[in-house]
Scaffold this motif. Structure first.
Motif, PDB file in Angstrom:
ATOM      1  N   ARG A   2       3.302  -2.942  -7.000  1.00  0.00           N
ATOM      2  CA  ARG A   2       4.030  -2.125  -6.030  1.00  0.00           C
ATOM      3  C   ARG A   2       3.285  -2.179  -4.711  1.00  0.00           C
ATOM      4  NH1 ARG A   2       4.442   3.317  -4.311  1.00  0.00           N
ATOM      5  NH2 ARG A   2       2.687   3.970  -5.589  1.00  0.00           N
ATOM      6  N   GLN A   3       4.007  -2.564  -3.659  1.00  0.00           N
ATOM      7  CA  GLN A   3       3.386  -2.609  -2.338  1.00  0.00           C
ATOM      8  C   GLN A   3       3.493  -1.211  -1.739  1.00  0.00           C
ATOM      9  OE1 GLN A   3       4.283  -5.996   0.019  1.00  0.00           O
ATOM     10  NE2 GLN A   3       2.670  -5.470   1.452  1.00  0.00           N
ATOM     11  N   VAL A   4       2.365  -0.510  -1.693  1.00  0.00           N
ATOM     12  CA  VAL A   4       2.306   0.868  -1.222  1.00  0.00           C
ATOM     13  C   VAL A   4       2.384   0.914   0.302  1.00  0.00           C
ATOM     14  CG1 VAL A   4       0.925   2.994  -1.248  1.00  0.00           C
ATOM     15  CG2 VAL A   4       0.948   1.495  -3.248  1.00  0.00           C
ATOM     16  N   THR A   5       1.638   0.017   0.963  1.00  0.00           N
ATOM     17  CA  THR A   5       1.659  -0.134   2.425  1.00  0.00           C
ATOM     18  C   THR A   5       1.567  -1.627   2.717  1.00  0.00           C
ATOM     19  OG1 THR A   5      -0.747  -0.086   2.747  1.00  0.00           O
ATOM     20  CG2 THR A   5       0.402   2.062   2.710  1.00  0.00           C
ATOM     21  N   ASP A   6       1.538  -1.993   3.994  1.00  0.00           N
ATOM     22  CA  ASP A   6       1.408  -3.416   4.344  1.00  0.00           C
ATOM     23  C   ASP A   6       0.146  -4.031   3.761  1.00  0.00           C
ATOM     24  OD1 ASP A   6       3.780  -3.573   5.751  1.00  0.00           O
ATOM     25  OD2 ASP A   6       2.843  -3.209   7.698  1.00  0.00           O
ATOM     26  N   LYS A   7      -0.883  -3.198   3.526  1.00  0.00           N
ATOM     27  CA  LYS A   7      -2.137  -3.768   3.034  1.00  0.00           C
ATOM     28  C   LYS A   7      -2.577  -3.233   1.673  1.00  0.00           C
ATOM     29  CE  LYS A   7      -5.638  -0.839   5.129  1.00  0.00           C
ATOM     30  NZ  LYS A   7      -6.886  -0.851   5.863  1.00  0.00           N
ATOM     31  N   ARG A   8      -1.868  -2.294   1.073  1.00  0.00           N
ATOM     32  CA  ARG A   8      -2.283  -1.726  -0.221  1.00  0.00           C
ATOM     33  C   ARG A   8      -1.272  -2.070  -1.313  1.00  0.00           C
ATOM     34  NH1 ARG A   8      -5.587   3.337  -1.233  1.00  0.00           N
ATOM     35  NH2 ARG A   8      -6.993   1.896  -0.199  1.00  0.00           N
ATOM     36  N   LEU A   9      -1.807  -2.571  -2.454  1.00  0.00           N
ATOM     37  CA  LEU A   9      -0.997  -2.931  -3.611  1.00  0.00           C
ATOM     38  C   LEU A   9      -1.466  -2.142  -4.825  1.00  0.00           C
ATOM     39  CD1 LEU A   9      -1.181  -6.813  -3.202  1.00  0.00           C
ATOM     40  CD2 LEU A   9       0.649  -5.306  -2.417  1.00  0.00           C
ATOM     41  N   GLN A  10      -0.525  -1.721  -5.649  1.00  0.00           N
ATOM     42  CA  GLN A  10      -0.857  -1.064  -6.913  1.00  0.00           C
ATOM     43  C   GLN A  10      -0.415  -2.004  -8.044  1.00  0.00           C
ATOM     44  OE1 GLN A  10       1.326   2.411  -8.555  1.00  0.00           O
ATOM     45  NE2 GLN A  10      -0.684   3.399  -8.334  1.00  0.00           N
ATOM     46  N   TRP A  11      -1.357  -2.370  -8.899  1.00  0.00           N
ATOM     47  CA  TRP A  11      -1.139  -3.308  -9.995  1.00  0.00           C
ATOM     48  C   TRP A  11      -1.059  -2.572 -11.326  1.00  0.00           C
ATOM     49  CZ3 TRP A  11      -1.320  -8.797  -9.677  1.00  0.00           C
ATOM     50  CH2 TRP A  11      -1.543  -9.299  -8.396  1.00  0.00           C
ATOM     51  N   HIS A  12      -0.155  -3.038 -12.192  1.00  0.00           N
ATOM     52  CA  HIS A  12      -0.035  -2.552 -13.568  1.00  0.00           C
ATOM     53  C   HIS A  12       0.017  -3.815 -14.442  1.00  0.00           C
ATOM     54  CE1 HIS A  12       2.554  -0.269 -16.739  1.00  0.00           C
ATOM     55  NE2 HIS A  12       1.385  -0.632 -17.195  1.00  0.00           N
ATOM     56  N   VAL A  13      -1.033  -4.029 -15.215  1.00  0.00           N
ATOM     57  CA  VAL A  13      -1.212  -5.275 -15.951  1.00  0.00           C
ATOM     58  C   VAL A  13      -1.546  -4.967 -17.412  1.00  0.00           C
ATOM     59  CG1 VAL A  13      -2.649  -7.369 -16.081  1.00  0.00           C
ATOM     60  CG2 VAL A  13      -2.041  -6.425 -13.864  1.00  0.00           C
ATOM     61  N   GLU A  14      -1.131  -5.861 -18.300  1.00  0.00           N
ATOM     62  CA  GLU A  14      -1.543  -5.767 -19.692  1.00  0.00           C
ATOM     63  C   GLU A  14      -2.335  -7.026 -20.039  1.00  0.00           C
ATOM     64  OE1 GLU A  14       0.625  -5.854 -23.915  1.00  0.00           O
ATOM     65  OE2 GLU A  14       1.271  -4.217 -22.613  1.00  0.00           O
ATOM     66  N   ILE A  15      -3.585  -6.804 -20.448  1.00  0.00           N
ATOM     67  CA  ILE A  15      -4.484  -7.906 -20.792  1.00  0.00           C
ATOM     68  C   ILE A  15      -4.959  -7.690 -22.219  1.00  0.00           C
ATOM     69  CG2 ILE A  15      -6.644  -9.085 -20.217  1.00  0.00           C
ATOM     70  CD1 ILE A  15      -6.295  -7.978 -17.336  1.00  0.00           C
ATOM     71  N   ALA A  16      -4.651  -8.626 -23.093  1.00  0.00           N
ATOM     72  CA  ALA A  16      -5.049  -8.540 -24.501  1.00  0.00           C
ATOM     73  C   ALA A  16      -4.650  -7.192 -25.118  1.00  0.00           C
ATOM     74  CB  ALA A  16      -6.552  -8.785 -24.652  1.00  0.00           C
ATOM     75  N   GLY A  17      -3.445  -6.741 -24.771  1.00  0.00           N
ATOM     76  CA  GLY A  17      -2.942  -5.493 -25.327  1.00  0.00           C
ATOM     77  C   GLY A  17      -3.482  -4.234 -24.669  1.00  0.00           C
TER      78      GLY A  17
END
Length: 157
Positions: free
Chosen positions: A38-53
């Motif tokens: 999710r691009q919160v601002t022009d320079k800030r991103l929020q990531w939601h990732v699943e790695i190995a469960g």
């Protein structure tokens, strides 16, 4: 901190490749395990990732963004990582994309996965899927053409 560097040639002009990469919210289409960006601002991103469960959520700031050249970031919370994506024109319709990722492994499972080269394989696969995605596009992506230098946003002209 671990470092991975991977490159891929894409059969598209540098402007199209760069513009597509700036569509951060489309990353789940080609990045394995990425549930959302999710691009919160022009320079800030929020990531939601699943790695190995295991679910990981973090925020990252883009600290440098130069159109058709480079995007650099560092995490500000959650999973510790930073890196850059470099774009180099090889010909009018051919672009080299290089991703450099620095990250810290957390826990035994991540350390084992890293030792087996799983992160490296995942990144190479993500780059191949990005290449496939952009080479199949029939209309070019509209990208953000502003600049970020030393964390300061300079909007597009």
């Amino acid at each position: 901190m671990e470092t991975i560097e991977k490159s891929i040639e894409v059969e598209q002009p540098i402007r199209s490749v760069y513009n597509q990469w700036t569509q951060f919210e489309s990353f789940p289409l080609f990045m394995e395990g990425v549930k959302s960006v999710r691009q919160v601002t022009d320079k800030r991103l929020q990531w939601h990732v699943e790695i190995a469960g295991i679910t990981k959520i973090w925020e990252a700031d883009i600290v440098e963004q130069i159109p058709d050249s480079r995007i650099a970031w560092h995490s500000t919370s959650g999973a510790v990582n930073n890196g850059q994506v470099l774009f180099e024109s090889l010909a009018p319709d051919r672009t080299l994309v290089t991703l450099i990722l620095n990250y810290e492994t957390e826990g035994a499972l991540e350390k084992v996965g890293d030792a087996l080269g799983l992160v490296s394989l995942r990144i190479q696969g993500d780059l191949r899927r990005f290449k496939d995605t952009i080479e199949k596009r029939t209309t070019p992506a509209q990208g953000w053409r502003g600049e970020i230098e030393d964390g300061q946003i300079n909007p597009p002209d």
